[in-house]
Design a protein around this motif. Structure first.
Motif, short mmCIF file in Angstrom:
data_model
loop_
_atom_site.label_atom_id
_atom_site.label_comp_id
_atom_site.label_asym_id
_atom_site.label_seq_id
_atom_site.Cartn_x
_atom_site.Cartn_y
_atom_site.Cartn_z
N TRP A 4 0.86 -1.22 -0.12
CA TRP A 4 -0.14 -0.03 -0.12
C TRP A 4 0.99 1.31 0.07
CZ3 TRP A 4 -0.25 3.74 3.90
CH2 TRP A 4 -1.21 4.78 3.95
N ALA A 5 1.91 1.33 0.91
CA ALA A 5 2.71 2.49 0.66
C ALA A 5 3.45 2.80 -0.44
CB ALA A 5 3.92 2.24 1.88
N SER A 59 0.80 4.05 -3.02
CA SER A 59 0.29 5.15 -2.40
C SER A 59 1.27 6.45 -2.87
CB SER A 59 0.08 4.96 -0.91
OG SER A 59 -0.82 4.28 -0.52
N THR A 60 2.61 6.10 -2.74
CA THR A 60 3.63 6.96 -3.14
C THR A 60 3.63 7.54 -4.51
OG1 THR A 60 5.09 6.16 -1.30
CG2 THR A 60 6.04 7.52 -3.05
N LEU A 72 0.95 7.13 -6.39
CA LEU A 72 -0.38 7.96 -6.75
C LEU A 72 -0.34 9.23 -6.31
CD1 LEU A 72 -3.88 6.64 -6.18
CD2 LEU A 72 -2.94 8.80 -5.01
N THR A 73 0.27 9.65 -5.13
CA THR A 73 0.49 10.94 -4.58
C THR A 73 1.45 11.91 -5.52
OG1 THR A 73 0.42 10.09 -2.12
CG2 THR A 73 1.47 12.08 -2.64
N TRP A 88 1.12 1.52 -13.08
CA TRP A 88 0.15 2.22 -12.03
C TRP A 88 0.24 3.79 -12.51
CZ3 TRP A 88 -3.70 2.03 -9.29
CH2 TRP A 88 -3.81 2.71 -8.25
N LEU A 133 -6.95 13.35 -1.88
CA LEU A 133 -5.95 12.40 -1.71
C LEU A 133 -6.02 11.49 -0.67
CD1 LEU A 133 -3.04 11.52 -2.54
CD2 LEU A 133 -2.07 13.38 -1.49
N LEU A 186 -6.55 7.41 -0.66
CA LEU A 186 -5.32 6.64 0.21
C LEU A 186 -6.10 5.87 1.31
CD1 LEU A 186 -2.40 9.23 0.78
CD2 LEU A 186 -2.69 7.52 -1.00
N MET A 226 -7.72 2.90 -0.69
CA MET A 226 -6.91 1.99 -1.29
C MET A 226 -6.19 0.98 0.04
SD MET A 226 -4.41 4.11 -3.91
CE MET A 226 -3.04 2.91 -3.69
N ALA A 227 -6.05 1.68 1.14
CA ALA A 227 -5.72 0.86 2.16
C ALA A 227 -6.82 -0.37 2.37
CB ALA A 227 -5.64 1.81 3.50
#
Length: 318
Positions: free
Chosen positions: A42-43, A46-47, A49-50, A174, A202, A206, A209-210
């Protein structure tokens, strides 16, 4: 009331789009890394995506859709019937049916001309994906997808360079998928986001997604698990790279939104036919049935989206 519909619509669209489409980009990643804790995966996602979201927001003057919503304006007045599309998509997602979120969500806000362009681009994308994946796997199937070659990789405990290659290919895919599908997620929000809207949206994405990562992709993940060797990290890497290149080269050809679902299903179809043709012709018949089943499912999304648009038009007249 309108602001409430706006934010509810965004949350519904975000959850439904990510929940339905996560298998396209992260399905093979989740499957082949099933022993890695979901928080790490996830991390990582997420990185990316951000960074991708911030890039669009900063360099496109607040437009996180990368100009894909330029010809699809936000209605002057949002009504409750605009929520029908994300609600329908949410229900279909819970049933485990992969549908085109582009058609389902954007058709409600688009003109007939834009819808036709989206369909044409998506159909061509599907055909291009089938042909590209088939030709690629005709060449590499015996070397990379045979039982003997798979065993060698497994005996080596999936060598570090394949692990590295898969994470790189996933990052590339991604980011390309997000550039295409941010339009579906953010269609309910203003076309230019303020810093507060950017941060708030955002954080919401996130969180969604988690939840999905903790549940390993949900029910739709079964589509990936059914295909040949998708649990093997080398096979997953090749799938991700092939898909990412098609989105990068074809998806960015113009700013017309397209169905990434159709592209993904096309890649799996071309790959499945080529592998069984080269390695196990006895399974070709079953492959055709599986591919036809997947194709029928994605067409459900197109049919349902057209039906939802029709219903909304009827409601407007009353």
């Amino acid at each position: 009331m309108e602001m409430l519909i706006l934010y509810i619509g965004f949350l519904l669209a975000a959850y439904a789009v990510i929940g339905n489409d996560v298998i396209q980009t992260l399905g093979t990643f989740l499957t082949s890394n099933d022993k890695t804790h979901w928080l790490i995966l996830w991390a990582f996602a997420s990185t990316i995506l951000t960074v991708t979201l911030f890039y669009g927001w900063y360099f496109y003057n607040g437009d996180v859709s990368y100009n894909r919503l330029d010809k699809i304006p936000l209605p002057e007045t949002l009504r409750w019937w605009h929520l029908l599309a994300p609600l329908t998509l949410l229900i279909i997602t819970r049933l485990g049916i992969p549908v085109s979120t582009t058609f389902m969500i954007l058709s409600v806000f688009s003109s007939q001309q834009i819808i036709e362009k989206m369909i044409i681009k998506s159909v061509y994308g599907y055909g291009l994906s089938v042909i590209s994946a088939f030709l690629l796997y005709i060449i590499i199937a015996k070397r990379f997808e045979s039982k003997k070659s798979i065993a060698k990789v497994n005996e080596a405990k999936q060598k570090k360079y394949w692990i590295f290659a898969q994470w790189v290919s996933t990052a590339f895919l991604w980011s390309q998928w997000l550039i295409q599908d941010f339009a579906n997620i953010f269609v309910f929000l203003p076309r230019r986001l303020s810093i507060y809207e950017f941060i708030g949206s955002l954080l919401a994405i996130l969180a969604i997604m988690a939840y999905l990562f903790k549940n390993r992709g949900g029910k739709i993940q079964e589509i990936v698990n059914q295909k040949v060797n998708t649990r093997n990290i080398r096979s997953a890497t090749i799938i991700d790279f092939c898909y990412g290149m098609i989105l990068f080269l074809y998806g960015n050809y113009n700013a017309i939104p397209m169905s990434t679902t159709w592209t993904f299903i096309g890649i799996l179809a071309g790959r499945e036919i080529a592998i069984n043709y080269m390695l196990n012709k006895k399974q070709l018949k079953n492959s055709y049935k599986l591919i036809a089943k997947d194709f029928a499912k994605v067409n459900i999304g197109l049919a349902v989206s057209i039906f939802v648009v029709y219903i909304i038009q009827l409601i407007k007249e009353f």
